[in-house]
Design a protein around this motif. Structure first.
Motif, mmCIF file in Angstrom:
data_model
loop_
_atom_site.group_PDB
_atom_site.id
_atom_site.type_symbol
_atom_site.label_atom_id
_atom_site.label_comp_id
_atom_site.label_asym_id
_atom_site.label_seq_id
_atom_site.Cartn_x
_atom_site.Cartn_y
_atom_site.Cartn_z
ATOM 1 N N UNK A 235 0.960 -1.415 -0.050
ATOM 2 C CA UNK A 235 -0.155 -0.267 -0.055
ATOM 3 C C UNK A 235 0.923 1.037 -0.235
ATOM 4 N N UNK A 236 1.746 1.006 1.324
ATOM 5 C CA UNK A 236 2.766 2.560 1.243
ATOM 6 C C UNK A 236 3.510 2.813 -0.375
ATOM 7 N N UNK A 237 3.769 1.304 -1.080
ATOM 8 C CA UNK A 237 4.668 1.980 -2.852
ATOM 9 C C UNK A 237 3.563 2.941 -3.334
ATOM 10 N N UNK A 238 2.077 2.249 -3.191
ATOM 11 C CA UNK A 238 1.338 3.358 -4.392
ATOM 12 C C UNK A 238 0.550 5.017 -3.307
ATOM 13 N N UNK A 239 1.653 5.299 -2.784
ATOM 14 C CA UNK A 239 1.326 6.548 -1.991
ATOM 15 C C UNK A 239 2.174 7.717 -3.118
ATOM 16 N N UNK A 240 1.207 8.992 -2.835
ATOM 17 C CA UNK A 240 1.684 10.271 -4.145
ATOM 18 C C UNK A 240 3.493 9.869 -4.023
#
Length: 263
Positions: A235-240
């Motif tokens: 999920x964190x890899x998809x943050x802006x």
């Protein structure tokens, strides 16, 4: 992954709040309207560390404002209060909340944090806490045994989850268009906000519905304790980031994958 509250087998070290715990334990003798006082939050759900605040919740007879004011006044007199942030009165329909800072500059993490999140509410007809969602609270005062550990209404939560899945599926194309359009126009601030709102946050809601349904509405918090190993990092890899368009497309593709399983 089983639907369970985070691990509570390890007892956290609350010793840096010993003075606060002693203050709270004695408080009902001085504010007689208080009926139940507990510690909850990360102290009982997991994730407690040297920078955790102490979450305190209390229930009282009568209007909560009077007990809240009395509690806060005593805290200012007897604890090393640096400053207090009081949330607007309308935040809680039956109570008041404040953050009591026991040191200046809470953002200075070179030392352990000492900060209280205090909520005082009017006693309901029946006081229940769902341990799956909120952990088993540390009870400081409840001589009448008023607090009952009981699951929240499952039918109501199932309806909320079903609506979230339905809305995410129905909104999928509109959300992707809004994000892509903002990126194409070069509106980075808008694109970032829309990416979180329509790509990341609904994805996390779906993952919670699939893996920890009792905490389906907890948002981006507690991902490492609530989701399977490695999923928080995905999920964190998809943050802006600088490649926002690629991240958005990956987030929406993941939404599609989870939606297929849930529907």
């Amino acid at each position: 992954m089983p639907d369970a509250s985070p691990d509570q087998t390890d007892q956290p070290d609350l010793s840096r709040y010993d003075d606060v715990l002693a203050f709270l334990a004695a408080l009902p003798d001085r504010v007689p309207a208080l009926r139940v006082v507990v510690v909850n939050g990360s102290a009982v759900t997991g994730g407690w560390d040297e920078h955790s605040d102490l979450d305190v919740e209390a229930w009282c007879d009568g209007e909560a404002a009077a007990s809240y004011d009395a509690l806060l006044g005593l805290a200012r007199d007897e604890l090393p209060v640096d400053h207090v942030w009081e949330l607007p009165e309308a935040t809680w329909p039956t109570g008041r909340q404040c953050f009591v800072h026991l040191q200046p500059d809470a953002a200075d993490l070179s030392r352990p944090t000492r900060l209280l999140d205090v909520v005082v509410q009017t006693m309901p007809e029946r006081l229940t806490i769902d341990a799956r969602r909120h952990g088993v609270p540390l009870v400081l005062h409840d001589p009448g045994g008023l607090l009952v550990l009981e699951d929240d209404d499952e039918a109501q939560m199932q309806a909320q989850r079903a609506q979230a899945v339905e809305q995410t599926a129905a909104r999928r194309q509109t959300g992707a268009w809004l994000v892509e359009r903002a990126i194409a126009r070069g509106d980075l601030a808008e694109a970032t906000s829309l990416h979180l709102r329509f790509a990341v946050e609904p994805l996390v809601r779906l993952l919670r519905i699939e893996h920890c349904p009792a905490r389906h509405d907890f948002g981006l918090r507690y991902l490492r304790t609530d989701l399977p190993p490695g999923m928080a990092e995905r999920v964190e890899a998809l943050l802006p980031g600088p490649d926002l368009a690629a991240r958005a497309r990956a987030a929406f593709a993941w939404q599609d994958e989870v939606l297929r399983r849930l529907t």
